[in-house]
Design a protein around this motif. Structure first.
Motif, PDB file in Angstrom:
ATOM      1  N   ALA A  20       0.820  -1.029  -0.060  1.00 25.73           N
ATOM      2  CA  ALA A  20      -0.169  -0.015   0.003  1.00 25.73           C
ATOM      3  C   ALA A  20       0.904   1.127  -0.067  1.00 25.73           C
ATOM      4  O   ALA A  20       0.581   2.026  -0.655  1.00 25.73           O
ATOM      5  CB  ALA A  20      -1.076  -0.131   1.227  1.00 25.73           C
ATOM      6  N   LEU A  79      -6.794  -0.299   5.087  1.00 27.67           N
ATOM      7  CA  LEU A  79      -6.619  -1.006   3.849  1.00 27.67           C
ATOM      8  C   LEU A  79      -8.064  -1.059   2.841  1.00 27.67           C
ATOM      9  O   LEU A  79      -8.103  -0.868   1.712  1.00 27.67           O
ATOM     10  CB  LEU A  79      -5.799  -2.177   3.916  1.00 27.67           C
ATOM     11  N   MET A 187      -4.433  -3.603  -1.958  1.00 23.48           N
ATOM     12  CA  MET A 187      -4.641  -3.267  -0.846  1.00 23.48           C
ATOM     13  C   MET A 187      -5.715  -4.261  -0.140  1.00 23.48           C
ATOM     14  O   MET A 187      -5.583  -4.702   1.105  1.00 23.48           O
ATOM     15  CB  MET A 187      -4.934  -1.906  -0.692  1.00 23.48           C
TER      16      MET A 187
END
Length: 197
Positions: A20, A79, A187
């Protein structure tokens, strides 16, 4: 010198995988938005975490009951939300690769970068626990830590500023859609791994 090179090699290998944080740095580099601030936040955050690991904080973190679970679920929630935003951006259509086009504020970029860094439990496992425990094998732990910190600075500056080389590819909106969808998938995959791991 040997400890420093080992720290550099291990530190570099741990942050090389796309995640991420790296996807965000790449995106900022492609758009040429707040690149210096973003790479400094990432590299300095890593430096703090590596220093904590090398100084023995990893052992202390393992003694706090429930901390790992809170970090895992909080990171997964963040996320999932950020991944959903990436999928939404891919669905809406690609951006245009021009500096300043749709530029977010510096504050927003830094806060997003801080969240992607400090809310990710893998960061703690890699930098604090893993690097910390491996550094204990070296007589010169300071050199090992300095090597790992140097790897973070080299990697993030190369990623942030090297993204410009990909600019011709990202002149087409479809490339941004693919990138956004890829970021969302990464993610969500990390979030799923956190929730099932």
């Amino acid at each position: 010198m040997q400890a420093g090179l080992a720290g550099f090699a291990l530190g570099f290998s741990l942050i090389l995988a796309i995640g991420a944080q790296n996807a965000f740095v790449l995106r900022q580099g492609l758009r040429r938005e707040h690149v210096l601030a973003v790479v400094l936040v990432c590299a300095c955050s890593d430096a703090v975490l590596v220093a904590a690991g090398v100084s023995g904080f990893g052992a202390l973190a393992e003694l706090v009951p429930g901390l790992e679970r809170v970090m895992r679920y909080g990171g997964a929630a963040f996320l999932l939300i950020y991944g959903a935003r990436s999928f939404w951006a891919a669905w809406r259509g690609g951006a245009v690769l021009e500096a300043g086009h749709g530029a977010g504020s510096l504050r927003r970029a830094v806060l997003t970068c801080l969240a992607l860094t400090w809310l990710n439990p893998h960061v703690y496992l890699d930098t604090v626990v893993l690097l910390g425990s491996i550094s204990a094998q070296y007589e010169d732990r300071l050199a090992f830590g300095i090597g790992a910190v140097c790897a973070s600075f080299v990697f993030f500056f190369a990623l942030g500023y090297g993204a410009r080389l990909l600019a011709p590819v990202f002149r087409r909106p479809v490339s941004w859609r693919v990138l956004d969808a890829g970021v969302g998938a990464v993610m969500w995959a990390i979030a799923a791994n956190l929730l099932t791991g």
